[in-house]
Design an enzyme around this catalytic site. Structure first.
Site, PDB file in Angstrom:
ATOM      1  N   ARG A 173       0.831  -1.201   0.000  1.00 23.23           N
ATOM      2  CA  ARG A 173       0.000   0.000   0.000  1.00 23.23           C
ATOM      3  C   ARG A 173       0.872   1.260   0.000  1.00 23.23           C
ATOM      4  O   ARG A 173       0.534   2.260  -0.645  1.00 23.23           O
ATOM      5  CB  ARG A 173      -0.966  -0.015   1.191  1.00 23.23           C
ATOM      6  CG  ARG A 173      -2.066   1.022   1.062  1.00 23.23           C
ATOM      7  CD  ARG A 173      -3.152   0.806   2.080  1.00 23.23           C
ATOM      8  NE  ARG A 173      -2.648   0.919   3.440  1.00 23.23           N
ATOM      9  CZ  ARG A 173      -3.359   0.588   4.527  1.00 23.23           C
ATOM     10  NH1 ARG A 173      -4.586   0.122   4.403  1.00 23.23           N
ATOM     11  NH2 ARG A 173      -2.837   0.716   5.719  1.00 23.23           N
ATOM     12  N   LYS A 200      -2.926   6.295   1.344  1.00 20.83           N
ATOM     13  CA  LYS A 200      -2.802   6.773   2.728  1.00 20.83           C
ATOM     14  C   LYS A 200      -1.943   8.035   2.745  1.00 20.83           C
ATOM     15  O   LYS A 200      -0.789   8.026   3.190  1.00 20.83           O
ATOM     16  CB  LYS A 200      -2.215   5.671   3.609  1.00 20.83           C
ATOM     17  CG  LYS A 200      -2.826   5.635   5.006  1.00 20.83           C
ATOM     18  CD  LYS A 200      -2.506   4.347   5.738  1.00 20.83           C
ATOM     19  CE  LYS A 200      -2.899   4.441   7.198  1.00 20.83           C
ATOM     20  NZ  LYS A 200      -4.349   4.408   7.410  1.00 20.83           N
ATOM     21  N   GLU A 218     -16.489   6.538   4.003  1.00 24.59           N
ATOM     22  CA  GLU A 218     -15.756   6.011   5.146  1.00 24.59           C
ATOM     23  C   GLU A 218     -16.329   6.540   6.443  1.00 24.59           C
ATOM     24  O   GLU A 218     -17.075   7.514   6.479  1.00 24.59           O
ATOM     25  CB  GLU A 218     -14.269   6.387   5.049  1.00 24.59           C
ATOM     26  CG  GLU A 218     -13.582   5.649   3.926  1.00 24.59           C
ATOM     27  CD  GLU A 218     -12.139   5.294   4.243  1.00 24.59           C
ATOM     28  OE1 GLU A 218     -11.876   4.639   5.263  1.00 24.59           O
ATOM     29  OE2 GLU A 218     -11.279   5.675   3.448  1.00 24.59           O
TER      30      GLU A 218
HETATM   31  C1  LIG Z   1      -5.487   3.603   7.578  1.00 19.32           C
HETATM   32  C2  LIG Z   1      -6.881   3.861   7.181  1.00 19.32           C
HETATM   33  C3  LIG Z   1      -7.889   2.879   7.310  1.00 19.32           C
HETATM   34  C4  LIG Z   1      -7.658   1.554   7.948  1.00 19.32           C
HETATM   35  O1  LIG Z   1      -6.759   0.750   7.233  1.00 19.32           O
HETATM   36  P1  LIG Z   1      -6.076  -0.483   7.948  1.00 19.32           P
HETATM   37  O2  LIG Z   1      -5.140  -0.996   6.912  1.00 19.32           O
HETATM   38  O3  LIG Z   1      -7.142  -1.455   8.254  1.00 19.32           O
HETATM   39  O4  LIG Z   1      -5.415   0.029   9.169  1.00 19.32           O
HETATM   40  C5  LIG Z   1      -9.163   3.189   6.850  1.00 19.32           C
HETATM   41  N1  LIG Z   1      -9.452   4.384   6.307  1.00 19.32           N
HETATM   42  C6  LIG Z   1      -8.514   5.344   6.173  1.00 19.32           C
HETATM   43  C7  LIG Z   1      -8.886   6.644   5.586  1.00 19.32           C
HETATM   44  C8  LIG Z   1      -7.202   5.113   6.602  1.00 19.32           C
HETATM   45  O5  LIG Z   1      -6.286   6.069   6.466  1.00 19.32           O
END
Ligand SMILES: *Cc1c(COP(=O)(O)O)cnc(C)c1O
Length: 338
Positions: free
Chosen positions: A80, A183, A219
């Site tokens: 990722r 991210k 989200e």
């Molecule tokens: C990090 C994050 C998540 C959760 O991802 P994981 O890989 O399960 O920790 C969900 N939504 C957003 C916007 C994120 O930045």
């Protein structure tokens, strides 16, 4: 050596002994360095400061009953970060370099990995930034990849209690064809005001709708959303939603348990048909949701008895935690065991 009260850790920054860092210069990654310095010297024209060349990751290491250390789905996080780096035009560490860096920083800070049975874990935070100077809007030619770790407490001090959520129609976290799928630090900056307003109204988390039509679930704060109807696990699919490693793991476990799994658009109106709802991510695994308030329609959607977590959510939560801790067989090979 200071002693840590493992049972009373929050989710904050506690200094540890070491962090690791590595620079990309002249077209290649240099030496991975272990340091005790908590600061990074940075050029004032670095692109991370001006133009948002900034992406991060979050994963955890756990100490098992057997004393072994397990790092959960490290490769997924490495991949990722590569995808985030690619979109933000940054050189990103290979899966091999990412793995080497995580193992190095975890082993160097072994004394900070909480004992088994405390509910606490070691949070691992990789960061990738443009560190080279630019004035025109273009990518840097130097990048810094670093990882720090910090012990964090169990998310639920008072148990696995559901939260109340409010729909935010006044802000979008990510644009339809923007950066929601990676991210990027900027996504978090864009969500801070929304989160604060939610808190002020008495809600620990806000639910975003799709930015274009405001018709579909997006989200839940900085976590993915899922709903459960009967024995079906349903989670939204959209370019503006971050592919959560926790969500993907829960989908696999749901399928293993004989549930149906659907990833698709979820119209807001479908909320009224769900028996359970939750937000998921590395920090809490699952935050069960007892109610979602829609201020525009003055309507509240409730799930289950409105007080406790649903049966499927509880089962999925414990299954995932037990795999992370080594209490359940790791049939999908998710843990890197040190
Ligand atoms: C990090 C994050 C998540 C959760 O991802 P994981 O890989 O399960 O920790 C969900 N939504 C957003 C916007 C994120 O930045």
């Amino acid at each position: 050596m200071e002693t840590i009260d493992w049972g009373n850790l929050g989710f904050g920054y506690l200094p540890t002994d070491y962090n690791v860092r590595c620079y990309f210069r002249n077209g290649k990654w240099g030496k991975l360095e272990l340091t005790s310095d908590q600061y990074i010297p940075i050029h004032m024209a670095a692109t991370c400061l001006h133009y948002g060349q900034d992406a991060f990751e979050g994963l955890k290491a756990f100490r098992g009953r057997d004393g072994k250390i397990r790092i959960f789905r490290l490769e997924e996080n490495a991949r990722r970060l590569i995808s985030s780096g690619d979109y933000l035009r940054m050189a990103a560490p290979s899966v091999e370099l990412f793995t080497e860096a995580v193992v190095k920083v975890v082993e160097a800070n072994e004394r900070f990995i909480p004992p088994f049975g405390t509910g606490a874990s070691l949070y691992i935070r990789p960061l990738l930034i443009g560190s080279g100077p630019q004035v025109g809007v273009k990518p840097a030619d130097e990048f810094l990849f670093l990882i720090f770790v910090t012990p964090v407490g169990p998310y639920y001090k008072e148990g696995f209690n559901p939260i109340r959520v409010i729909i935010d129609r006044d802000h979008d976290r990510a644009a339809p064809l923007g950066t929601g799928h990676i991210k990027a630090g900027g996504n978090y900056g864009a969500s801070l005001l929304s989160g604060e307003e939610g808190h002020r109204k008495g809600y620990p988390s806000v639910l975003y709708l799709d930015a274009k039509e405001k018709k579909y679930i997006d989200e839940c704060g900085a976590a993915n959303f899922f709903g459960i109807r009967g024995n079906t696990y349903i989670t939204p699919h959209s370019h503006s939603i971050l592919p959560s490693v926790t969500n993907r793991s829960l989908q696999q476990l749901a399928a293993d348990m004989g549930m149906q799994v659907e990833t698709r658009n979820i119209p807001l109106t479908e909320l009224s048909t769900f028996d359970e709802a939750g937000a998921c991510g590395t920090a809490a695994v699952i935050s069960p949701i007892c109610s979602i308030y829609d201020p525009q329609e003055e309507k509240t959607y409730t799930f289950g008895d409105g007080k406790s977590a649903g049966a499927w959510s509880t089962k999925l939560y414990h299954k995932l935690r037990d795999i992370q801790l080594g209490e359940e067989p790791d049939t999908h090979n998710w843990n890197k065991v040190l």
